[in-house]
Design a protein around this motif. Structure first.
Motif, mmCIF file in Angstrom:
data_model
loop_
_atom_site.group_PDB
_atom_site.id
_atom_site.type_symbol
_atom_site.label_atom_id
_atom_site.label_comp_id
_atom_site.label_asym_id
_atom_site.label_seq_id
_atom_site.Cartn_x
_atom_site.Cartn_y
_atom_site.Cartn_z
ATOM 1 N N LYS A 1 0.810 -1.221 0.000
ATOM 2 C CA LYS A 1 0.000 0.000 0.000
ATOM 3 C C LYS A 1 0.841 1.268 0.000
ATOM 4 C CE LYS A 1 -4.414 -1.156 0.119
ATOM 5 N NZ LYS A 1 -5.425 -0.580 -0.770
ATOM 6 N N GLY A 2 2.136 1.134 -0.313
ATOM 7 C CA GLY A 2 3.007 2.297 -0.248
ATOM 8 C C GLY A 2 3.519 2.511 1.164
ATOM 9 N N SER A 3 4.496 3.382 1.303
ATOM 10 C CA SER A 3 5.129 3.627 2.603
ATOM 11 C C SER A 3 4.160 4.304 3.560
ATOM 12 C CB SER A 3 6.371 4.500 2.417
ATOM 13 O OG SER A 3 7.310 3.850 1.589
ATOM 14 N N GLN A 4 4.243 3.904 4.837
ATOM 15 C CA GLN A 4 3.389 4.511 5.853
ATOM 16 C C GLN A 4 3.982 4.294 7.237
ATOM 17 O OE1 GLN A 4 -0.494 2.430 6.292
ATOM 18 N NE2 GLN A 4 0.241 1.148 4.624
ATOM 19 N N GLN A 5 3.479 5.074 8.185
ATOM 20 C CA GLN A 5 3.922 4.953 9.561
ATOM 21 C C GLN A 5 3.259 3.747 10.220
ATOM 22 O OE1 GLN A 5 6.343 7.003 11.002
ATOM 23 N NE2 GLN A 5 6.488 7.555 8.839
#
Length: 466
Positions: A350-354
């Protein structure tokens, strides 16, 4: 002297979850106990419950268990194609134990020319090695829209001229309509392969079925060869997981965070089947503070699972739980979610995330998938398990080693590891119980599984047709 070869036995179902996997498992153990050199086969499986072979190759968990039932070493030839759902309309494609991104990008109907040769090659090889092959179909062979692309049901039966048995889950109701309708959807050449109908998961008086079975045979010319009772067991399920459990006062309650794309949930069976433990799948926002421990399982799409936690508010429930000081355990994808960040430069998920930020770990998702069995010396005992993940995780200076510096980390009451199969190991199970005040009564799960397989075979010998 050349071994005598028997016609393959194939188990097809009128629906998904008709009990095909369990029946194949039962037949494999029954024949193995009789001294037959037997092997399971399923051309294509769709499940996020996967296993890793000794060669570091990935296969369906059901076929892995069926190989154990057959008393042979699991091999990817027994499940050459594995589909692992990672989005609503996308699945990772595993071919002969390895990820194949090229085929995954093809439309469903365009895949058969590439996959069918791998199916027949694996099946033909098994037939040359074993006296008896027991084949499992997928879903239903009556899915008209999928017949053109079929590589797992009647196409396989026709290829090896199998003796086919069609199974219906009578506990759902409508079994005789399911059996008749499925049979009617088959071609004449396919109908000729059907040797018998099987009623599965029956509860009640078998005498009530006599007239219906006679009616079905009159319509089709095919007998109902077995009425298998509803059978409770403690073997790994391929996909289903018990969702109805709730917190029970007076028991040791463990919350299992049940997010979308949760994977390899069968590894929690040693907790699920203990009489003094209540394993509760949690998928909605709510106070978790009453629970004695929290587990975040693996995920086929950690990014999507993390987004689901935020959408439901469960992310804040987990963060609040840390303040209780009770243990939180993250396994594989669960470990990644507990960390500070999930970097996804290739947009594999889902793409980069925290992350939730509960432990100082940073994960980067990489194209190459790590799949291997592992073994460690842990608390003076041998701890075995397996890895199956894309990410590489890096720990901050304050983080401690958990199990081994290459596989797990801890900080305060947060523990995370890439090692699957932990609770099947008595030493780890007992360690976990010490942390939460439970009984240190871990089982030798491999030995327990062997007993369950023999009991299953005995049941089938009493009620089956072989």
């Amino acid at each position: 002297m050349q071994q005598k070869k028997n016609k393959p036995i194939m188990i097809l179902g009128c629906t998904s979850d008709a009990g095909k996997s369990l029946l194949v498992t039962a037949i494999c153990r029954l024949l193995a106990n009789r001294g037959v050199k037997v092997a399971p086969f399923k051309a294509q499986n769709m499940s996020n419950n996967a296993a890793i072979t000794t060669q570091g190759l990935e296969m369906g968990r059901a076929q892995y268990l069926q190989a154990i039932a057959a008393k042979i070493v699991p091999n990817i030839k027994m499940n050459p194609i594995l589909l692992k759902p990672s989005a609503d309309t996308f699945s990772q494609v595993i071919v002969n134990g390895k990820v194949n991104d090229e085929i995954a990008q093809l439309p469903w109907l365009a895949r058969k020319p590439f996959l069918w040769p791998e199916v027949t090659k694996a099946l033909d090889s098994l037939q040359n090695e074993y006296e008896q092959i027991v084949i499992e179909g997928a879903g239903s062979p009556a899915e008209i829209n999928l017949r053109e692309s079929d590589i797992v049901n009647m196409a396989v039966a026709l290829h090896c001229n199998a003796d086919v048995y069609l199974v219906s889950d009578i506990d759902r109701g409508g079994s005789f309509a399911h059996l008749l309708g499925t049979w009617a959807c088959l071609s004449k050449s396919e109908q000729k392969l059907i040797k018998g109908f099987v009623l599965n998961k029956f509860r009640g008086d078998p005498a009530l079925l006599d007239s219906a079975m006679a009616w079905l045979e009159e319509k089709t010319g095919i007998p109902t060869v077995a009425n298998i009772p509803y059978y409770r067991h403690q073997l790994a399920e391929e996909d289903s997981f018990r969702l109805g459990c709730k917190y029970q006062k007076g028991m040791l309650n463990i919350a299992l965070i049940y997010y979308p794309y949760a994977s390899n949930l069968d590894e929690f069976d040693p907790l699920l089947y203990q009489h003094n433990i209540n394993l509760v799948p949690v998928h909605q926002n709510g106070d978790l503070s009453l629970f004695d421990a929290l587990i975040l399982p693996g995920s086929k799409n950690s990014g999507a699972s993390l987004q689901a936690l935020r959408a439901t508010g469960l992310d804040q429930n987990i963060i609040q739980f840390k303040k209780t000081g009770k243990i939180i355990l993250g396994i594989c994808g669960g470990l990644q979610i507990l960390g500070e960040s999930i970097l996804d430069p290739l947009f594999l998920e889902k793409g980069s995330q925290q992350g939730l930020g509960l432990i100082a770990l940073k994960t980067t998702l990489e194209k190459d998938k790590i799949t291997q069995q592992r073994q460690f010396n842990y608390a003076g005992e041998i701890l075995m398990g397996y890895e199956i993940h894309h990410g590489k995780t890096y720990a901050g200076a304050q983080v401690k080693t958990f199990i081994d510096k290459s596989i797990g980390w801890s900080e305060d009451n947060i523990y995370g590891t890439y090692l699957h199969g932990l609770f099947e190991q008595r030493c780890f199970y007992n360690w976990f119980m010490r942390q939460i005040g439970g009984l240190e009564n871990g089982l030798n799960w491999a030995a327990h599984t062997e007993l369950e397989l023999d009991k299953l075979a005995d049941m089938f010998e009493q009620h089956g047709w072989l």
